[in-house]
Design an enzyme around this catalytic site. Structure first.
Site, PDB file in Angstrom:
ATOM      1  N   SER A  85       0.867  -1.184   0.000  1.00 12.17           N
ATOM      2  CA  SER A  85       0.000   0.000   0.000  1.00 12.17           C
ATOM      3  C   SER A  85       0.894   1.221   0.000  1.00 12.17           C
ATOM      4  CB  SER A  85      -0.863   0.017   1.264  1.00 12.17           C
ATOM      5  OG  SER A  85      -1.499   1.269   1.434  1.00 12.17           O
ATOM      6  N   TYR A  98      -1.720  -0.889  10.267  1.00 12.35           N
ATOM      7  CA  TYR A  98      -1.839  -1.230   8.837  1.00 12.35           C
ATOM      8  C   TYR A  98      -0.575  -0.766   8.113  1.00 12.35           C
ATOM      9  CZ  TYR A  98      -3.829  -1.217   4.071  1.00 12.35           C
ATOM     10  OH  TYR A  98      -4.075  -1.435   2.736  1.00 12.35           O
TER      11      TYR A  98
HETATM   12  N1  LIG Z   1      -8.529  -0.465  -1.662  1.00  9.30           N
HETATM   13  C1  LIG Z   1      -7.477   0.292  -1.368  1.00  9.30           C
HETATM   14  O1  LIG Z   1      -7.567   1.530  -1.295  1.00  9.30           O
HETATM   15  C2  LIG Z   1      -6.136  -0.328  -1.148  1.00  9.30           C
HETATM   16  C3  LIG Z   1      -5.022   0.501  -1.210  1.00  9.30           C
HETATM   17  C4  LIG Z   1      -3.766  -0.059  -0.992  1.00  9.30           C
HETATM   18  C5  LIG Z   1      -3.642  -1.401  -0.743  1.00  9.30           C
HETATM   19  N2  LIG Z   1      -4.745  -2.182  -0.670  1.00  9.30           N
HETATM   20  C6  LIG Z   1      -4.547  -3.601  -0.385  1.00  9.30           C
HETATM   21  O2  LIG Z   1      -5.065  -4.337  -1.456  1.00  9.30           O
HETATM   22  C7  LIG Z   1      -5.412  -5.651  -1.007  1.00  9.30           C
HETATM   23  C8  LIG Z   1      -6.794  -6.001  -1.529  1.00  9.30           C
HETATM   24  O3  LIG Z   1      -7.716  -5.080  -0.981  1.00  9.30           O
HETATM   25  P1  LIG Z   1      -9.043  -4.608  -1.732  1.00  9.30           P
HETATM   26  O4  LIG Z   1      -9.033  -3.147  -1.727  1.00  9.30           O
HETATM   27  O5  LIG Z   1      -9.217  -5.342  -2.999  1.00  9.30           O
HETATM   28  O6  LIG Z   1     -10.098  -5.054  -0.620  1.00  9.30           O
HETATM   29  P2  LIG Z   1     -11.377  -5.987  -0.619  1.00  9.30           P
HETATM   30  O7  LIG Z   1     -12.215  -5.732  -1.807  1.00  9.30           O
HETATM   31  O8  LIG Z   1     -11.927  -5.815   0.741  1.00  9.30           O
HETATM   32  O9  LIG Z   1     -10.766  -7.479  -0.769  1.00  9.30           O
HETATM   33  C9  LIG Z   1     -10.061  -8.099   0.243  1.00  9.30           C
HETATM   34  C10 LIG Z   1      -9.950  -9.558  -0.093  1.00  9.30           C
HETATM   35  O10 LIG Z   1      -9.103 -10.200   0.867  1.00  9.30           O
HETATM   36  C11 LIG Z   1      -9.798 -11.311   1.428  1.00  9.30           C
HETATM   37  N3  LIG Z   1      -9.281 -11.552   2.779  1.00  9.30           N
HETATM   38  C12 LIG Z   1      -9.280 -10.691   3.822  1.00  9.30           C
HETATM   39  N4  LIG Z   1      -8.734 -11.276   4.894  1.00  9.30           N
HETATM   40  C13 LIG Z   1      -8.355 -12.527   4.512  1.00  9.30           C
HETATM   41  C14 LIG Z   1      -7.741 -13.623   5.165  1.00  9.30           C
HETATM   42  N5  LIG Z   1      -7.397 -13.561   6.454  1.00  9.30           N
HETATM   43  N6  LIG Z   1      -7.513 -14.757   4.455  1.00  9.30           N
HETATM   44  C15 LIG Z   1      -7.873 -14.860   3.161  1.00  9.30           C
HETATM   45  N7  LIG Z   1      -8.441 -13.844   2.485  1.00  9.30           N
HETATM   46  C16 LIG Z   1      -8.696 -12.707   3.158  1.00  9.30           C
HETATM   47  C17 LIG Z   1     -11.265 -10.910   1.347  1.00  9.30           C
HETATM   48  O11 LIG Z   1     -12.171 -11.991   1.420  1.00  9.30           O
HETATM   49  P3  LIG Z   1     -12.683 -12.556   2.858  1.00  9.30           P
HETATM   50  O12 LIG Z   1     -12.910 -11.343   3.722  1.00  9.30           O
HETATM   51  O13 LIG Z   1     -13.892 -13.343   2.558  1.00  9.30           O
HETATM   52  O14 LIG Z   1     -11.565 -13.407   3.351  1.00  9.30           O
HETATM   53  C18 LIG Z   1     -11.278 -10.296  -0.041  1.00  9.30           C
HETATM   54  O15 LIG Z   1     -11.291 -11.294  -1.035  1.00  9.30           O
HETATM   55  C19 LIG Z   1      -5.286  -5.617   0.516  1.00  9.30           C
HETATM   56  O16 LIG Z   1      -4.042  -6.186   0.886  1.00  9.30           O
HETATM   57  C20 LIG Z   1      -5.261  -4.133   0.828  1.00  9.30           C
HETATM   58  O17 LIG Z   1      -4.568  -3.857   2.028  1.00  9.30           O
HETATM   59  C21 LIG Z   1      -5.994  -1.692  -0.885  1.00  9.30           C
END
Ligand SMILES: NC(=O)c1ccc[n+]([C@@H]2O[C@H](COP(=O)([O-])OP(=O)(O)OC[C@H]3O[C@@H](n4cnc5c(N)ncnc54)[C@H](OP(=O)(O)O)[C@@H]3O)[C@@H](O)[C@H]2O)c1
Length: 243
Positions: A144, A157
């Site tokens: 991130s 985080y």
């Molecule tokens: N969106 C942003 O602004 C942003 C920015 C920078 C980085 N990120 C990073 O990008 C990644 C994906 O995030 P996203 O934005 O796509 O969020 P999201 O739509 O909430 O997706 C998160 C995914 O991770 C899964 N997950 C969460 N905890 C888990 C666990 N313990 N074991 C297995 N799967 C798990 C969730 O499914 P379940 O909950 O069903 O397990 C879901 O499939 C994350 O690492 C996040 O920190 C996001």
């Protein structure tokens, strides 16, 4: 187009992970989708399968060592090889430091950071075989922008994501000579369910789109074996406090 290649994507039921999994499938990878909640994971699996992609799914918590072992073993049993590992599962829990609970601390450490070395360890034999075959095995670690700049109220985080960036650097020193290249993705706000809580303050159209992240991963796949990109930072125009 890659053919006869295989990938694991964690956090593949939603947002960035689902979009990257689709791209990998469209580029000819058999993809194992990993996430915890069965219903959401099955819906993602059915969606990609109905689009004609070769996908499998394993319900697993990446914070749990036994689940990680089981998920990688299921992928190995199904496809026998691993060319791309996307360590993408993550959670963010905002709290002022004075109100931090040990439960929030442990959950974020386990999901965002502890999981990553465990997934490398379990995947290493298959990645090594792919690296020996084409010198372009790829591990993408979704960090991130909070892993590049400490963020108030998202301090834990941030710390986990700094850890992912550092671990990625270490893996390149340890494994890139084997043809296993690692890249940390460091995006600002991306329009996914994770940022729903913010959408009253930042319009989704002003956020980074999952297609931007997909384009970056596709670019990584197109690199020649002699090029490693250790991290990619994605900023939103304008800067400001909300990255
Ligand atoms: N969106 C942003 O602004 C942003 C920015 C920078 C980085 N990120 C990073 O990008 C990644 C994906 O995030 P996203 O934005 O796509 O969020 P999201 O739509 O909430 O997706 C998160 C995914 O991770 C899964 N997950 C969460 N905890 C888990 C666990 N313990 N074991 C297995 N799967 C798990 C969730 O499914 P379940 O909950 O069903 O397990 C879901 O499939 C994350 O690492 C996040 O920190 C996001």
């Amino acid at each position: 187009m890659e053919s006869n290649r295989a990938a694991i994507v964690t956090g593949a039921s939603s947002g960035i992970g689902l979009a990257v999994a689709r791209m990998l499938g469209e580029r000819g990878h058999a993809v194992t989708l990993v996430a915890r909640r069965a219903k959401k994971l099955e819906a993602a699996y059915e969606q990609l399968r109905d689009e004609g992609l070769e996908v499998g799914h394993v319900g697993a918590d990446v914070g749990d060592e036994a689940d990680v072992v089981r998920a990688v073993a299921a992928h190995r049993d199904a496809y026998g090889r691993l060319d791309v590992l996307v360590n993408n599962a993550g959670i963010g829990m905002g709290a002022p430091i004075g109100e931090l609970s040990a439960k929030q601390l442990d959950l974020q450490l386990a999901t965002n950071l502890r999981s990553v070395p465990l997934l490398y360890r379990e995947s290493l034999a298959m990645l090594t075989a792919a690296g020996a075959e084409h010198r372009n095995a790829l591990v993408v670690n979704t960090a991130s922008i909070a892993g590049k700049q400490g963020q108030a109220w998202l301090s834990v985080y941030s710390a986990t994501k700094f850890g992912v960036v550092g671990f990625t650097q270490a893996m390149n020193k340890e494994l890139s000579g084997l043809g296993i290249k690692s890249t940390a993705l460091c995006p600002g706000f991306v329009d996914t369910p994770m940022t729903d809580f913010l959408k009253g303050r930042v319009a989704p159209e002003d956020m980074i789109h999952t297609s931007d992240v997909v384009a970056a991963v596709a670019m990584l796949l197109s690199l020649t074996p002699g090029c490693v990109i250790p991290e990619i930072v994605f900023e939103r125009p304008g800067g400001g406090a909300l990255t």
